[in-house]
Design an enzyme around this catalytic site. Structure first.
Site, mmCIF file in Angstrom:
data_model
loop_
_atom_site.group_PDB
_atom_site.id
_atom_site.type_symbol
_atom_site.label_atom_id
_atom_site.label_comp_id
_atom_site.label_asym_id
_atom_site.label_seq_id
_atom_site.Cartn_x
_atom_site.Cartn_y
_atom_site.Cartn_z
ATOM 1 N N PHE A 119 -23.615 -19.305 -11.807
ATOM 2 C CA PHE A 119 -22.434 -18.849 -12.532
ATOM 3 C C PHE A 119 -22.848 -18.471 -13.950
ATOM 4 O O PHE A 119 -23.282 -19.315 -14.729
ATOM 5 C CB PHE A 119 -21.365 -19.943 -12.542
ATOM 6 N N GLU A 161 -20.951 -1.943 -17.590
ATOM 7 C CA GLU A 161 -20.440 -3.134 -16.883
ATOM 8 C C GLU A 161 -21.267 -4.352 -17.316
ATOM 9 O O GLU A 161 -22.453 -4.224 -17.631
ATOM 10 C CB GLU A 161 -20.543 -2.862 -15.371
ATOM 11 N N ASP A 162 -20.644 -5.507 -17.309
ATOM 12 C CA ASP A 162 -21.386 -6.718 -17.702
ATOM 13 C C ASP A 162 -22.148 -7.322 -16.527
ATOM 14 O O ASP A 162 -23.276 -7.775 -16.680
ATOM 15 C CB ASP A 162 -20.459 -7.768 -18.334
ATOM 16 N N ASP A 215 -21.739 -8.100 -9.075
ATOM 17 C CA ASP A 215 -21.843 -9.299 -8.251
ATOM 18 C C ASP A 215 -21.721 -8.855 -6.786
ATOM 19 O O ASP A 215 -22.681 -8.339 -6.222
ATOM 20 C CB ASP A 215 -20.716 -10.240 -8.715
ATOM 21 N N LYS A 273 -26.563 -9.298 -9.895
ATOM 22 C CA LYS A 273 -26.783 -10.477 -9.050
ATOM 23 C C LYS A 273 -26.890 -10.001 -7.603
ATOM 24 O O LYS A 273 -25.938 -10.122 -6.814
ATOM 25 C CB LYS A 273 -25.601 -11.438 -9.233
ATOM 26 N N ASP A 332 -17.183 -14.471 -18.898
ATOM 27 C CA ASP A 332 -16.395 -15.708 -18.976
ATOM 28 C C ASP A 332 -16.478 -16.566 -17.718
ATOM 29 O O ASP A 332 -16.892 -16.120 -16.642
ATOM 30 C CB ASP A 332 -14.917 -15.375 -19.184
ATOM 31 N N LYS A 369 -12.657 -7.196 -19.155
ATOM 32 C CA LYS A 369 -12.988 -7.496 -20.539
ATOM 33 C C LYS A 369 -14.491 -7.669 -20.749
ATOM 34 O O LYS A 369 -14.995 -7.554 -21.858
ATOM 35 C CB LYS A 369 -12.312 -8.819 -20.963
ATOM 36 N N GLY A 370 -15.198 -8.006 -19.689
ATOM 37 C CA GLY A 370 -16.559 -8.539 -19.800
ATOM 38 C C GLY A 370 -17.565 -7.684 -20.555
ATOM 39 O O GLY A 370 -18.531 -8.215 -21.097
ATOM 40 N N ARG A 372 -16.951 -16.556 -23.441
ATOM 41 C CA ARG A 372 -17.295 -15.149 -23.697
ATOM 42 C C ARG A 372 -18.021 -14.992 -25.032
ATOM 43 O O ARG A 372 -18.793 -14.053 -25.223
ATOM 44 C CB ARG A 372 -16.031 -14.276 -23.749
HETATM 45 C C1 PRP Z 1 -16.191 -9.478 -13.428
HETATM 46 C C2 PRP Z 1 -17.205 -8.512 -14.002
HETATM 47 C C3 PRP Z 1 -17.177 -7.355 -13.048
HETATM 48 C C4 PRP Z 1 -16.784 -8.001 -11.739
HETATM 49 C C5 PRP Z 1 -18.001 -8.078 -10.853
HETATM 50 O O1 PRP Z 1 -14.946 -9.122 -13.881
HETATM 51 O O2 PRP Z 1 -16.860 -8.110 -15.307
HETATM 52 O O3 PRP Z 1 -16.231 -6.392 -13.436
HETATM 53 O O4 PRP Z 1 -16.295 -9.297 -12.028
HETATM 54 O O5 PRP Z 1 -17.661 -8.674 -9.635
HETATM 55 P P1 PRP Z 1 -17.836 -7.985 -8.222
HETATM 56 O O6 PRP Z 1 -19.143 -7.199 -8.255
HETATM 57 O O7 PRP Z 1 -17.905 -9.155 -7.286
HETATM 58 O O8 PRP Z 1 -16.658 -7.109 -7.972
HETATM 59 P P2 PRP Z 1 -13.681 -10.125 -13.896
HETATM 60 O O9 PRP Z 1 -12.777 -9.757 -12.772
HETATM 61 O O10 PRP Z 1 -14.164 -11.532 -13.985
HETATM 62 O O11 PRP Z 1 -12.935 -9.671 -15.212
HETATM 63 P P3 PRP Z 1 -13.399 -9.737 -16.748
HETATM 64 O O12 PRP Z 1 -14.425 -8.637 -16.957
HETATM 65 O O13 PRP Z 1 -12.121 -9.481 -17.489
HETATM 66 O O14 PRP Z 1 -13.980 -11.102 -17.024
#
Ligand code: PRP
Length: 177
Positions: free
Chosen positions: A152, A99-100, A103, A131, A159, A43-44, A165
């Protein structure tokens, strides 16, 4: 409900607007006349994508994809799978993934592999935040908004436990892990 962490502003909405504008200029320069497909990862990415596309004044299409990560921890990746797929073919098309946050990199690495198998003409990544301190797998980000510290991050679509969000700024919170 328990005590909520208090979000602190990391990047204000004015700084975000400037970054989104900069990214739109870069993307426009590279894709004008190419009719790309922008794929937002739910969703991000929904807030970022909504602002970005409104600055891209040339023909393009939007798609969304949603992944789920069963059993994911902050350090350990879960098993990723696509829970909402694409509704149109990307074969032979120019694709930009939106992508948001990148990580550990597992989500985007999985998704880029998944999309590459569908044979797009080109495939690039536009990420609002990165990050790098937490990276576990290499990721190449073609268009980047902000590098963020190992905190965080919430707001502007991102979120914490489905909260925050809606905040207009990119913030950080102090949470117990
Ligand atoms: C978050 C974010 C990325 C992912 C990054 O998604 O939107 O898609 O984590 O993390 P990574 O690089 O460690 O894989 P999340 O699973 O929190 O879902 P959301 O977008 O619905 O909040």
């Amino acid at each position: 409900m328990g005590v909520q962490p208090e979000p602190q502003i990391l990047f204000s909405k004015a700084e975000i607007a400037a970054a989104v504008k900069r990214l739109a200029v870069e993307i426009k320069k590279d894709y004008q006349g190419k009719h790309p497909i922008l794929i937002g990862i739910l969703k991000g990415s929904f807030v970022f994508m909504a602002d970005l596309v409104r600055l891209l004044d040339f023909p393009l299409e939007v798609e969304f994809i949603q992944l789920s990560s069963y059993g994911r921890g902050r350090i350990t990746p879960g098993k990723l799978k696509v829970v909402q797929g694409l509704r149109s073919s990307i074969k032979g098309r120019d694709v930009i993934v939106i992508e948001d946050i990148v990580d550990t990199g597992h989500t985007i690495a999985f998704l880029m592999d998944y999309l590459r198998k569908k044979k797009p003409a080109s495939l690039k990544l536009c990420a609002l935040t990165d990050k790098p301190s937490r990276r576990q797998v290499p990721v190449n980000i073609d268009y980047l908004g902000f590098t963020v510290p190992d905190k965080f991050i919430v707001g502007y679509g991102i979120d914490w436990d489905e909260k925050f969000r809606h905040l207009p700024d990119i913030c950080f919170i102090e949470v117990e892990e």
